[in-house]
Design an enzyme around this catalytic site. Sequence first.
Site, PDB file in Angstrom:
ATOM      1  N   GLN A  54      -5.902  71.605 103.101  1.00  0.00           N
ATOM      2  CA  GLN A  54      -6.115  72.375 102.188  1.00  0.00           C
ATOM      3  C   GLN A  54      -5.656  71.944 100.283  1.00  0.00           C
ATOM      4  O   GLN A  54      -5.442  72.591  99.818  1.00  0.00           O
ATOM      5  CB  GLN A  54      -4.596  72.964 102.189  1.00  0.00           C
ATOM      6  CG  GLN A  54      -4.115  74.291 101.493  1.00  0.00           C
ATOM      7  CD  GLN A  54      -4.595  75.424 101.513  1.00  0.00           C
ATOM      8  OE1 GLN A  54      -5.980  75.418 102.244  1.00  0.00           O
ATOM      9  NE2 GLN A  54      -4.838  76.380 100.214  1.00  0.00           N
ATOM     10  N   GLU A  55      -4.333  70.928 100.580  1.00  0.00           N
ATOM     11  CA  GLU A  55      -4.204  70.351  99.359  1.00  0.00           C
ATOM     12  C   GLU A  55      -5.268  69.571  98.925  1.00  0.00           C
ATOM     13  O   GLU A  55      -5.302  69.778  97.596  1.00  0.00           O
ATOM     14  CB  GLU A  55      -3.089  69.470  99.716  1.00  0.00           C
ATOM     15  CG  GLU A  55      -1.709  69.929  99.899  1.00  0.00           C
ATOM     16  CD  GLU A  55      -1.087  71.200  98.953  1.00  0.00           C
ATOM     17  OE1 GLU A  55      -1.378  70.803  97.418  1.00  0.00           O
ATOM     18  OE2 GLU A  55      -0.586  72.287  99.123  1.00  0.00           O
TER      19      GLU A  55
END
Length: 492
Positions: A317-318
């Site tokens: 996600q990052e």
Amino acid sequence: MDGFKREKQQWLLKSCFALCLFGVMVVLALGSNRNGQLESVLESGVLKIITRNSPTTYYQDRDQISGFEYELAQAFARHLGVELEVEIADSLDDLITRVETGKVQLAAAGLTITPERLNRVTFGDSYLKVTQQLIYRSGKPAPADLQDLLNSRLVVTEHSSHSQYLRELQQKLLPQLSWIERNDAEVVELVQMVANGEIDYTIVDSNEFQAIDTFFPRVRVAFDLSEQQQLAWAFQKYGDPSLQQEAKRFFQTMREKGQLAQLQERYYGHLNQIDNTGTLTFLKQVDNRLGKYKPTFKKAAEEHDLDWRLVAAIGYQESHWRPRAKSRTGVRGLMMLTRTTAKEVGVKNRLNATQSINGGARYFKKLQKRFDHIAEPDRTWLALAAYNVGLGHVRDAQNITTEQGGNANRWMDVKERLPLLTKKKYYSKTRYGYARGYEPVTYVQNIRRFYDLLVWSDQPEPSYALGNEGEEGVIFTASAGFTTIPPLTSIN
Ligand code: GLU
């Protein structure tokens, strides 16, 4: 006393005794009638239910049994103070028959209340509204209405609400309508067959499709076939109603305490947040990039007593697992640490993937500890939100939640309030002020989805192959063993 008198007295005594005995029997009979099924469940200490294997009802995770229906039934057993015993039905018809004949006390199986079924069983309170959806394979023209189903291979489960509804449509609207009913295929298999192009269409309940569509990026909903329908537990039709009445009380309590909504949020709250392209990209990166970092994720997770798949999901996600990722605000690296955070967790070089992963895991663990008093999984969701937006803002949202009468320890309640941090009316009164509060909501939803996908793809036995056309070429292994749990399993 003469003989006649004695005889009369004896006769009177006997009559009295017979009358008393009759009275006791009547009282006993009435008593047992009143308590009936409920009493026998309490006496035996076991609630016997029947369900079926599917993603929304009952399935085996890697190390535990899960499923919305299973958890609901478990909560009912706890409410009664008894053990839960679960039977898995061979077919939907078998399931109804076993309820009808009193072999089990109820069926908790995502059953739709249908007119046909009402002839055989009775239903409790409805706990979910669904629609029947027509599923097709993307890339082919989407069917627009019933006419488009003529001369196609439409396959549904035998004795399902779907087959019953098709019969209704055939009788009322479209006599030429035809379809195939399978007694050996469960909903996931039918969707799989559509994905593979083996059949043209199938019908799935909206909640079921919601639970699986991420795993089948090639299939789509063409349209809602039915109006809204209700799902409920099925009970014996002519049986004693005491257990059903108790179930009604149970559902009332579950509703009042918000526990039913919470269970729904847990099973369905994070779904449909990533579109299908997102899923395909993710699976592609599982193939391309994850392998390189997997040992590091595992090691870091082990060190901090975390699930590596969660740490990996955060990493995806990052940065999409790119060690040199950089945001406009100067957040950097695979786990996107700020300069301050990096310092706090002892990371010297944020662009070093190993350091970043270790630092990210350590930082996440620290955040999790700040929510130590909160039960899982809410603790993890709140910590994830804090990883994204900062602990202070999550605390602010928790305070707003309490002020509004919500439960600050529940992710479901806090996620409703986080977006309020963009509104002056709210953030002007908080300690940490404005925040893009809607962001952590999507952030957590995405990570939950990525985590689910990793759990699925991390399973030992291959099950479903996605995309047989090659360009994505992802072999996808299902965690759920939806079809692998043997029938008639008992859990005590
Ligand atoms: N709600 C559906 C029914 O009651 C579930 C069955 C299925 O999906 O096959 O028949």
